[in-house]
Write a protein that holds these residues in place. Sequence first.
Motif, PDB file in Angstrom:
ATOM      1  N   TYR A  69       2.230   1.705  -3.523  1.00 29.24           N
ATOM      2  CA  TYR A  69       1.308   2.337  -4.483  1.00 29.24           C
ATOM      3  C   TYR A  69       1.127   4.097  -3.686  1.00 29.24           C
ATOM      4  CZ  TYR A  69      -0.278  -1.512  -7.149  1.00 29.24           C
ATOM      5  OH  TYR A  69       0.137  -2.499  -8.043  1.00 29.24           O
ATOM      6  N   ARG A  70       0.843   4.578  -2.494  1.00 33.16           N
ATOM      7  CA  ARG A  70       0.870   5.442  -2.389  1.00 33.16           C
ATOM      8  C   ARG A  70       1.908   6.584  -2.977  1.00 33.16           C
ATOM      9  NH1 ARG A  70      -1.647   3.556   2.856  1.00 33.16           N
ATOM     10  NH2 ARG A  70       0.974   3.430   3.708  1.00 33.16           N
ATOM     11  N   SER A 127       0.668  -1.010   0.150  1.00 34.82           N
ATOM     12  CA  SER A 127       0.142  -0.095   0.098  1.00 34.82           C
ATOM     13  C   SER A 127       0.569   1.563   0.125  1.00 34.82           C
ATOM     14  CB  SER A 127      -1.241   0.098   1.002  1.00 34.82           C
ATOM     15  OG  SER A 127      -0.059  -0.054   2.624  1.00 34.82           O
TER      16      SER A 127
END
Length: 217
Positions: free
Chosen positions: A175-176, A172
């Motif tokens: 992806y951020r 995550s």
Amino acid sequence: INLHLGVGAKREDGYHPLDTVYQAVSLYDDVTVSSSAVWSVDVSAIGDVDVSEVPLDESNIAVKAGKLLAEHHGIERRAAIGISKGIPVAGGMAGGSADAAATLVALDRLWDLQTPDSDLLAIAARLGSDVPFSLLGGTAHGTGRGELVEPVADVGSWWWVVVPNAEGLSTSEVYRAFDTAELPPAVDSAAVLTALAAGDLDALADALHNDLQRPAL
């Protein structure tokens, strides 16, 4: 591993559209299951794999897989899950996804549910984008958010060097980082698929591509 990973802009549902080529390698986890009165998971290391960050409660994706399988069949069953990990944790190699897929197959056999492959793939897609491929194995083309997988022609024998890092990466978080940067130019998977079908080592080496490499670094 991903031989190609093309990532598009985030969709309204929060996922990213992917064009990816998955390939299973010889690193693996061992998963065992047995019927139990309560859900539990036990994790041990194969070699020097660091398992200290693997959750041992019902947040573990293998337990989630078992719960979804029981829910799918409308049954009240639970299991003890044992995982011996040879796949590096938080190394981007889908170890958790592989454990979830193995748990689905193992519990389906333990409980003699005879779940159709199409249903197992649908359950796997609910667990995560990489879980359907972990059921399929081999070499496959992934689309959608990665969960729509089709086997592809692959005539070669490939050897890969995997270099673990002392510190893992959160998917995550990667992806951020991707979302805060300019969207990279689109590169499709055609060159990788062509090289695999031809067994062409040099062409495959030239075609390898990963849109998440820069945000990961």
